[in-house]
Each structure stands twice: as C-alpha cells, then as structure tokens.
Design an enzyme around this catalytic site. Structure first.
Site, PDB file in Angstrom:
ATOM      1  N   THR A   1       0.813  -1.217   0.000  1.00  0.00           N
ATOM      2  CA  THR A   1       0.000   0.000   0.000  1.00  0.00           C
ATOM      3  C   THR A   1       0.845   1.264   0.000  1.00  0.00           C
ATOM      4  O   THR A   1       0.440   2.281  -0.555  1.00  0.00           O
ATOM      5  CB  THR A   1      -0.936  -0.016   1.234  1.00  0.00           C
TER       6      THR A   1
ATOM      7  N   THR B   1       1.961  -4.419   4.380  1.00  0.00           N
ATOM      8  CA  THR B   1       1.940  -4.636   5.824  1.00  0.00           C
ATOM      9  C   THR B   1       1.396  -6.013   6.226  1.00  0.00           C
ATOM     10  O   THR B   1       1.686  -6.482   7.321  1.00  0.00           O
ATOM     11  CB  THR B   1       1.077  -3.571   6.530  1.00  0.00           C
ATOM     12  N   ASP B   2       0.617  -6.643   5.348  1.00  0.00           N
ATOM     13  CA  ASP B   2      -0.064  -7.876   5.764  1.00  0.00           C
ATOM     14  C   ASP B   2       0.899  -8.902   6.355  1.00  0.00           C
ATOM     15  O   ASP B   2       0.611  -9.532   7.372  1.00  0.00           O
ATOM     16  CB  ASP B   2      -0.794  -8.524   4.582  1.00  0.00           C
TER      17      ASP B   2
ATOM     18  N   LYS C   1       1.105  -7.628  13.201  1.00  0.00           N
ATOM     19  CA  LYS C   1      -0.017  -6.801  12.736  1.00  0.00           C
ATOM     20  C   LYS C   1      -1.253  -7.227  13.516  1.00  0.00           C
ATOM     21  O   LYS C   1      -1.682  -8.371  13.427  1.00  0.00           O
ATOM     22  CB  LYS C   1      -0.227  -6.996  11.229  1.00  0.00           C
TER      23      LYS C   1
END
Ligand code: GLU
Length: 441
Positions: A99, A175-176, A254
């Site tokens: 992202t 980020t996942d 996360k």
C-alpha cells in the site's frame, strides 16, 4: 456495469463515473465520488468513495443522487528526485510494493500497486533534509505474495547496500505479512551492524488519512540517525499522526486490519519512539552499532507449516502435513500450549498424531494463540504429555516468528541442531521472563 436503469438515470443527470456526487436517503446526506460497479457487486448498488477513503454501497432505489462536480480523475503524484546533500548520511530505500506504493484505481475502485517509488518523494521533501536517499526497487508485489525467496532477496540487497556504504536501509513493503518478513530478515542478516527499518502503510498515499508519509519519514530518521543495529518495524505508534515506534523484528505483529497503529510489540516493549522531526527516544534494550560486517544466512526450508489447535480440531491435519513432506510443524496451541489430548471423541486426540510425526523426524514446536504470554509445559498435565512426546515449547515467540525461525533453522542446520536452537534465543525472539510488558493493553 451498473444496471440499465441506473446507467440511464445517471446519463439523464449528467453524472459520470468519478464525479463528485451527493447522496441523500432518509435524513442522511453524504458526499463522495461515484465509483464503477465492483466486479462482484450487485448492478443495483451504487458505490460511493467517501472522503475518508472508504467505499460504501447503497441500493440505488433508496437514494437521491445529485452531481456536485466533475471527476478530477485519478490522483497523480508527479515524480520528484530528492536533493542530495553530501553532508547527510547515505541510506538506501528498498521499495518492494504494498500500500505504501499504491493508489486507487478508479476503474475498479480497488487499490493497486501503481506508483513509482519516486512519486512518493513529491509529498515528502523533508526526506532530503534527513538523508541522501537512494531508491532501489528489486520488485513490486503485495506482501501476501511474498515467500522466503523474496525475504532472501531483500536480505541480499540489504547486505549489498550496507557493504556499499549505506548507513542504514529502509525496506518499504506491504503490511499484511510484514511481521513474517521482519522475523525472516532478523534471522537472515547475521552480524548486522546498522539499522534495517521495515515500513509500510495501512492507507494508500492518495488518501487524506494516509500514514505512508510519516511512516517513511520516521523510518528514514531511524536509518539515518539511530545507533540501533537490528531489524525492526517502524509504523505509527498511535492512531494520531505524531510518532512511530520502532519494534523488534522478531517481536512485532499486525494486530488490526485497518488502524494506522496496527503493529504492536508482542511480549516486548518498543525499541524506540521517533517523531517525524527526528526526536528519538530509546525505550527498550537493543543491540548497538559497533564493529562487524553483515553476513547473510539465507537458507530456508519451506516445508514447514503452522497449524492451529482448537476445540474439536482434526489431528489428521498433522498427518496430512507429514505425508506432504513437511519437516517442521509449529502448533498454535491454546493457553499455555495445549491441544486436545483427551477429548470425548478419542479420534480427535492430537497425542498419537504428534507422536507419529516426531518419530518420523519432524520438528514440532508449540506456541500459543493467545499471542501474549509464554507457553509452559510444566503447569497442566496436557502440556506435560505433549512436551514428553518431543515437542519443543517455544517460550514467548509469536507463532509467525516460530514458523519463520523453524524454516530458517531447517534451511541452515541439520535437524538435531535445528530442534535444539528452536527453543533458544537467536535474534531477540525469546525475551527474558522478567521483562515487563507495560506497553501492552
Ligand atoms: N495486502 C497488501 C500487502 O500486504 C496491501 C496491504 C498493505 O500494504 O497494507 O502488501
């Protein structure tokens, strides 16, 4: 395509996709951009992108739609080269996708990795006052598509940049799966003698609420100024836009799908807090820059699996992985590290299946799905029994770190050594029992 009826009505009102519209229903009134029908959405539901960046879908027959302004088209960021001040430290930004390098595709309403890394610099001219930033783009993919191959590639690139005189390296990625990559780099980069700062964004850089810019600035601050010789994750410390945390790569996770402060330290405290204007507060203990040259140890055996034990779970899962050639299994157990071993339906007992796997030479590790806290084989008879079958209790490692560690160990050591090292601290993944967790909520 929206339905014929909607298409006709939009045409009559002079509304095109991308236009700014007002939608009214009952007593509610909202403004946003009219998006195209999503691939799987109903042709009778209009999709509006609100100013917050979120899309909502509303049945067309329930709303009044009026046009406010023409579409401004996709947001475009002009590319900008950063000024290079020779007095400033040299750092490398390895841009790998996610992202942080994405923007909304107005054709589908989805977020796509479309922008070039240089386009980010247009909105962050501050970077040129912090460091001489050299951008490299080994690949651009979403992090869910990454595997140990990309982690190894990043490790090689980091080592190369540090060898070539970079003071630190920032890795920008999705980020996942950032916490898997952070753990992998923590193990793969041996004798690290510089900050390696992984960052990303929860909200794309063409959204008002984007966290991309502050994360990037703070990450560059850490890479350019800190004396931390570790791999870590630098992301928002809270939902407001004032500072980031630098979290140890093996102890972060996360913990939210959308919040900007999604990354939390698990069973540890942040190494540091950093503001975008460079105020750096060290919080936890860390390895300091000293002497030494980084060396990559990139072996990885991907025949490892992470499986979850839950009430009524089928232990045949273990057999499945073993017969598929798995050499290592991490169990995400319940509580202190348990799995069903005496259920009323004895076919659902994990004990015999674990025992068979261990006898076949599979390394089996136990972690906890509680994430916070430490597994302990000495409290309940269940865990005593499981440990007695030869399962390694992985202390306070997160399941993801334990999985990555096991793949890395099996890729670099023989089975016996891998088993021995699984429960021993190598890269900060196991914390001392007496470390406080006052940061945890
Ligand atoms: N799922 C994508 C990824 O992890 C985008 C999400 C993000 O970057 O936050 O790369």
């Amino acid at each position: 395509m929206y339905s014929k009826e909607i298409t006709k009505s939009l045409k009559e009102k002079g509304i095109s996709i991308g236009d700014l519209v007002k939608i009214e229903y009952d007593n509610v009134s909202m403004e946003g951009e009219l998006m195209p029908k999503t691939e799987t959405g109903s042709p009778e539901t209009v999709i509006i992108k609100l100013k917050s960046g979120y899309n909502i879908g509303i049945s067309f027959d329930k709303v009044r739609l009026t046009k406010i302004a023409d579409s401004h088209g996709p947001v475009k960021f002009p590319s900008a080269k950063l000024a290079q001040d020779k007095e400033l430290p040299k750092i490398t930004l390895l841009f790998t996708g996610g992202t942080i390098g994405s923007k909304v595709d107005y054709k589908t309403g989805g977020v796509h990795p479309l922008i070039k890394p240089e386009e980010l610099f247009y909105d962050v001219p501050e970077l040129s006052k912090i460091a001489r930033v050299d951008v490299k783009n080994p690949f651009s993919i979403f992090s869910e598509d990454m595997s140990h191959k990309e982690w190894a590639r990043i490790a090689e690139e980091v080592a190369k940049e540090l060898d070539n005189g970079a003071r630190g390296v920032v890795v920008a990625m999705g980020t996942d799966t950032m916490h898997y990559a952070a753990a992998a780099l923590s193990f793969m980069l041996e004798n690290l003698n510089a900050p390696v700062v992984i960052t990303g964004a929860q909200r794309s850089s063409d959204r008002g609420s984007s966290d991309a810019f502050m994360n990037l600035i703070c990450a560059v601050q850490i890479a350019a100024k800190s004396d931390i010789a570790e791999v870590g994750i630098c992301m928002h410390s809270s939902s407001s836009d004032d500072s980031c945390h630098f979290l140890r790569g093996t102890k972060a996770r996360k913990m939210h799908s959308t919040r900007r402060d999604a990354f939390r330290p698990i069973n540890s405290i942040p190494i540091a807090k950093i503001t975008h204007d460079g105020k750096l507060d060290y919080i936890g203990q860390y390895k300091k820059i000293g002497n030494g040259k980084v060396k990559t140890k990139n072996g990885y055996d991907s025949s490892v699996a992470l499986i979850k034990a839950y009430p009524g779970s089928d232990p045949g899962l273990i057999d499945f992985h073993v017969s598929a050639g798995c050499k290592g299994i991490i169990i995400e157990g319940t509580g202190l590290g348990h799995a069903p071993i005496s259920p009323s339906d004895e076919n659902k007992s994990w004990a015999g299946h674990i025992e068979k796997a261990v006898k076949k030479g599979v390394v089996v590790g136990m972690t906890s799905q509680t994430l916070y806290g430490r597994v302990n084989p000495n409290v309940y008879s269940t865990a005593r029994k499981i440990a007695s079958l030869g399962v390694v209790y992985c202390e306070d490692m997160t399941p993801e770190t334990a999985l990555v560690k096991l793949g890395w160990l099996l890729g670099n050591y023989d089975k016996k050594t891998a088993e021995e090292l699984l429960g021993k601290n190598i890269a900060g993944e196991i914390s001392q029992r007496n470390e406080l967790n006052e940061f945890l909520v």
